[in-house]
Structure formats: C-alpha cells, structure tokens
Design a protein around this motif. Structure first.
Motif, PDB file in Angstrom:
ATOM      1  N   ALA A  44      37.572  29.000  38.707  1.00 29.58           N
ATOM      2  CA  ALA A  44      37.063  30.234  39.305  1.00 29.58           C
ATOM      3  C   ALA A  44      38.218  31.013  39.911  1.00 29.58           C
ATOM      4  CB  ALA A  44      36.008  29.921  40.363  1.00 29.58           C
ATOM      5  N   ASP A  45      39.211  30.305  40.428  1.00 28.02           N
ATOM      6  CA  ASP A  45      40.390  30.959  41.003  1.00 28.02           C
ATOM      7  C   ASP A  45      41.169  31.701  39.923  1.00 28.02           C
ATOM      8  OD1 ASP A  45      42.090  31.475  43.306  1.00 28.02           O
ATOM      9  OD2 ASP A  45      43.551  30.185  42.300  1.00 28.02           O
ATOM     10  N   GLU A  46      41.264  31.103  38.749  1.00 22.99           N
ATOM     11  CA  GLU A  46      41.944  31.769  37.628  1.00 22.99           C
ATOM     12  C   GLU A  46      41.173  33.024  37.222  1.00 22.99           C
ATOM     13  OE1 GLU A  46      43.414  30.811  33.078  1.00 22.99           O
ATOM     14  OE2 GLU A  46      42.968  29.136  34.404  1.00 22.99           O
ATOM     15  N   SER A  47      39.860  32.935  37.221  1.00 24.82           N
ATOM     16  CA  SER A  47      39.039  34.110  36.910  1.00 24.82           C
ATOM     17  C   SER A  47      39.326  35.233  37.893  1.00 24.82           C
ATOM     18  CB  SER A  47      37.547  33.769  37.000  1.00 24.82           C
ATOM     19  OG  SER A  47      37.188  32.769  36.117  1.00 24.82           O
ATOM     20  N   MET A  48      39.433  34.858  39.170  1.00 24.09           N
ATOM     21  CA  MET A  48      39.702  35.848  40.196  1.00 24.09           C
ATOM     22  C   MET A  48      41.055  36.530  39.966  1.00 24.09           C
ATOM     23  SD  MET A  48      38.151  33.605  43.328  1.00 24.09           S
ATOM     24  CE  MET A  48      39.053  34.488  44.573  1.00 24.09           C
ATOM     25  N   TYR A  49      42.017  35.774  39.488  1.00 21.54           N
ATOM     26  CA  TYR A  49      43.331  36.333  39.184  1.00 21.54           C
ATOM     27  C   TYR A  49      43.219  37.437  38.126  1.00 21.54           C
ATOM     28  CZ  TYR A  49      48.082  36.711  37.348  1.00 21.54           C
ATOM     29  OH  TYR A  49      49.285  37.192  36.914  1.00 21.54           O
ATOM     30  N   PHE A  50      42.492  37.169  37.050  1.00 16.79           N
ATOM     31  CA  PHE A  50      42.376  38.171  35.989  1.00 16.79           C
ATOM     32  C   PHE A  50      41.526  39.354  36.432  1.00 16.79           C
ATOM     33  CE2 PHE A  50      43.924  34.569  33.580  1.00 16.79           C
ATOM     34  CZ  PHE A  50      44.995  35.187  32.950  1.00 16.79           C
ATOM     35  N   LEU A  51      40.559  39.121  37.308  1.00 18.26           N
ATOM     36  CA  LEU A  51      39.808  40.240  37.879  1.00 18.26           C
ATOM     37  C   LEU A  51      40.741  41.125  38.723  1.00 18.26           C
ATOM     38  CD1 LEU A  51      36.575  38.311  38.840  1.00 18.26           C
ATOM     39  CD2 LEU A  51      36.705  40.198  37.188  1.00 18.26           C
ATOM     40  N   GLU A  52      41.621  40.494  39.482  1.00 15.91           N
ATOM     41  CA  GLU A  52      42.587  41.248  40.285  1.00 15.91           C
ATOM     42  C   GLU A  52      43.511  42.073  39.390  1.00 15.91           C
ATOM     43  OE1 GLU A  52      44.457  38.200  42.649  1.00 15.91           O
ATOM     44  OE2 GLU A  52      42.573  37.774  43.692  1.00 15.91           O
ATOM     45  N   LEU A  53      43.934  41.493  38.286  1.00 16.47           N
ATOM     46  CA  LEU A  53      44.785  42.245  37.357  1.00 16.47           C
ATOM     47  C   LEU A  53      44.035  43.438  36.776  1.00 16.47           C
ATOM     48  CD1 LEU A  53      46.643  39.394  35.447  1.00 16.47           C
ATOM     49  CD2 LEU A  53      47.638  41.055  37.030  1.00 16.47           C
ATOM     50  N   LEU A  54      42.788  43.225  36.374  1.00 18.66           N
ATOM     51  CA  LEU A  54      41.996  44.336  35.831  1.00 18.66           C
ATOM     52  C   LEU A  54      41.808  45.427  36.877  1.00 18.66           C
ATOM     53  CD1 LEU A  54      39.326  42.424  33.718  1.00 18.66           C
ATOM     54  CD2 LEU A  54      41.092  43.983  32.857  1.00 18.66           C
ATOM     55  N   LEU A  55      41.649  45.026  38.108  1.00 14.16           N
ATOM     56  CA  LEU A  55      41.509  46.002  39.196  1.00 14.16           C
ATOM     57  C   LEU A  55      42.782  46.841  39.334  1.00 14.16           C
ATOM     58  CD1 LEU A  55      39.352  46.716  41.318  1.00 14.16           C
ATOM     59  CD2 LEU A  55      40.444  45.095  42.850  1.00 14.16           C
ATOM     60  N   GLN A  56      43.924  46.209  39.130  1.00 16.58           N
ATOM     61  CA  GLN A  56      45.204  46.916  39.256  1.00 16.58           C
ATOM     62  C   GLN A  56      45.483  47.852  38.086  1.00 16.58           C
ATOM     63  OE1 GLN A  56      48.502  44.279  39.898  1.00 16.58           O
ATOM     64  NE2 GLN A  56      47.566  43.344  41.699  1.00 16.58           N
ATOM     65  N   VAL A  57      45.132  47.430  36.884  1.00 14.14           N
ATOM     66  CA  VAL A  57      45.544  48.203  35.707  1.00 14.14           C
ATOM     67  C   VAL A  57      44.476  49.172  35.203  1.00 14.14           C
ATOM     68  CG1 VAL A  57      47.146  46.404  34.959  1.00 14.14           C
ATOM     69  CG2 VAL A  57      44.828  46.465  33.996  1.00 14.14           C
ATOM     70  N   SER A  58      43.277  49.065  35.720  1.00 18.64           N
ATOM     71  CA  SER A  58      42.192  49.898  35.210  1.00 18.64           C
ATOM     72  C   SER A  58      41.708  50.873  36.274  1.00 18.64           C
ATOM     73  CB  SER A  58      41.028  49.009  34.773  1.00 18.64           C
ATOM     74  OG  SER A  58      39.925  49.806  34.412  1.00 18.64           O
ATOM     75  N   ASN A  59      41.184  51.967  35.813  1.00 15.56           N
ATOM     76  CA  ASN A  59      40.597  52.924  36.747  1.00 15.56           C
ATOM     77  C   ASN A  59      39.074  52.962  36.611  1.00 15.56           C
ATOM     78  OD1 ASN A  59      40.329  54.123  34.291  1.00 15.56           O
ATOM     79  ND2 ASN A  59      41.396  56.012  34.805  1.00 15.56           N
ATOM     80  N   LYS A  60      38.517  51.898  36.028  1.00 15.52           N
ATOM     81  CA  LYS A  60      37.062  51.866  35.834  1.00 15.52           C
ATOM     82  C   LYS A  60      36.490  50.519  36.269  1.00 15.52           C
ATOM     83  CE  LYS A  60      35.847  51.723  31.429  1.00 15.52           C
ATOM     84  NZ  LYS A  60      35.731  51.940  30.012  1.00 15.52           N
ATOM     85  N   GLU A  61      35.206  50.524  36.526  1.00 13.50           N
ATOM     86  CA  GLU A  61      34.437  49.316  36.854  1.00 13.50           C
ATOM     87  C   GLU A  61      34.922  48.596  38.120  1.00 13.50           C
ATOM     88  OE1 GLU A  61      31.654  48.823  35.248  1.00 13.50           O
ATOM     89  OE2 GLU A  61      32.144  50.401  33.808  1.00 13.50           O
ATOM     90  N   HIS A  62      35.509  49.326  39.051  1.00 14.87           N
ATOM     91  CA  HIS A  62      36.051  48.684  40.247  1.00 14.87           C
ATOM     92  C   HIS A  62      34.980  47.971  41.072  1.00 14.87           C
ATOM     93  CE1 HIS A  62      40.327  50.507  40.688  1.00 14.87           C
ATOM     94  NE2 HIS A  62      40.062  50.181  39.450  1.00 14.87           N
TER      95      HIS A  62
ATOM     96  N   HIS B 259      34.625  39.291  41.711  1.00 17.54           N
ATOM     97  CA  HIS B 259      35.674  38.618  42.479  1.00 17.54           C
ATOM     98  C   HIS B 259      35.048  37.907  43.684  1.00 17.54           C
ATOM     99  CE1 HIS B 259      39.238  38.115  45.022  1.00 17.54           C
ATOM    100  NE2 HIS B 259      39.923  38.127  43.878  1.00 17.54           N
ATOM    101  N   LYS B 260      34.153  38.591  44.359  1.00 18.91           N
ATOM    102  CA  LYS B 260      33.464  38.001  45.519  1.00 18.91           C
ATOM    103  C   LYS B 260      32.648  36.784  45.086  1.00 18.91           C
ATOM    104  CE  LYS B 260      30.370  39.210  49.297  1.00 18.91           C
ATOM    105  NZ  LYS B 260      28.958  38.953  49.153  1.00 18.91           N
TER     106      LYS B 260
END
Length: 118
Positions: free
Chosen positions: A69-87, A94-95
């Motif tokens: 689940a921690d690894e999943s959170m990492y990729f969610l954080e990356l998507l949050l950084q690189v994307s301007n959608k679905e925040h 992530h929560k």
C-alpha cells in the motif's frame, strides 16, 4: 472484520484501476499507472493470502507484503506531481492507502506482541 477489509482492499484496487483509465495513453503515464495498478491490486491479493495463513508467523510474513500500500501511495504522489487532473481522487486514494497501511502495520504489531507473550 476480515470480510470488510477484503472488500475494502478489493475496492482500493478497482478504484486505482478506474483512476488510471482517466489518464492519457502515453509511455510516461503508462509507467506510473501500470505500477499503481500492480501494487494496489497486490494489497488485496496478499491480504486474502494472509487470511489463509497456516500459522501466526505465516500470517505476519504474508501481511508484510500487504505493505505494498505504501508503494501505491508513492505512485499516487507521483501522479499528483506530474498531472493536472484527478487531484481529488488521487488524494482520496492516497488517504485510503494510508489507512489500509495503518491497519496492516497495527495488525502486524499486535500479532508480534501476542507471539512474544506466548
């Protein structure tokens, strides 16, 4: 409780998949989305395996894998950084990942403490 957590981890995987369908098909997004789908689905699959453990030690070992689940959170954080959608959806997932991880870590600690007393 076990069935609720099985359902919750399965929903986590499905929600991760649905999130990934909202991103463009590109080499860059595919790399993160493929990893997110893999590790978010691993959470539920490995929790189910832990529920069928043959011993407390086996349960703990299988439950440690659920910490993906921690690894999943990492990729969610990356998507949050690189994307301007679905925040909002990314933050919600992530929560949820953080809550699932907290449950798993608490379960591992509880089982270890139980085994030390035995």
């Amino acid at each position: 409780m076990k069935q609720q957590l099985k359902n919750r981890t399965q929903k986590y995987a499905a929600d991760g998949w649905h999130l990934c369908t909202k991103f463009p098909l590109s080499r860059e997004y595919n790399a993160f989305c493929n990893q997110l789908i893999r590790c978010s689905s691993s959470v539920g699959a490995n929790y189910r395996a832990a529920c069928r453990a043959k011993s407390d030690a086996d349960f703990i070992n299988k439950l440690k894998i659920v910490e993906e689940a921690d690894e999943s959170m990492y990729f969610l954080e990356l998507l949050l950084q690189v994307s301007n959608k679905e925040h909002e959806e990314i933050k919600r997932l992530h929560k949820e990942g953080n809550e699932l991880l907290a449950i798993v870590v608490t379960s591992i600690k509880t089982m270890r403490a139980k085994n030390r007393k035995s």
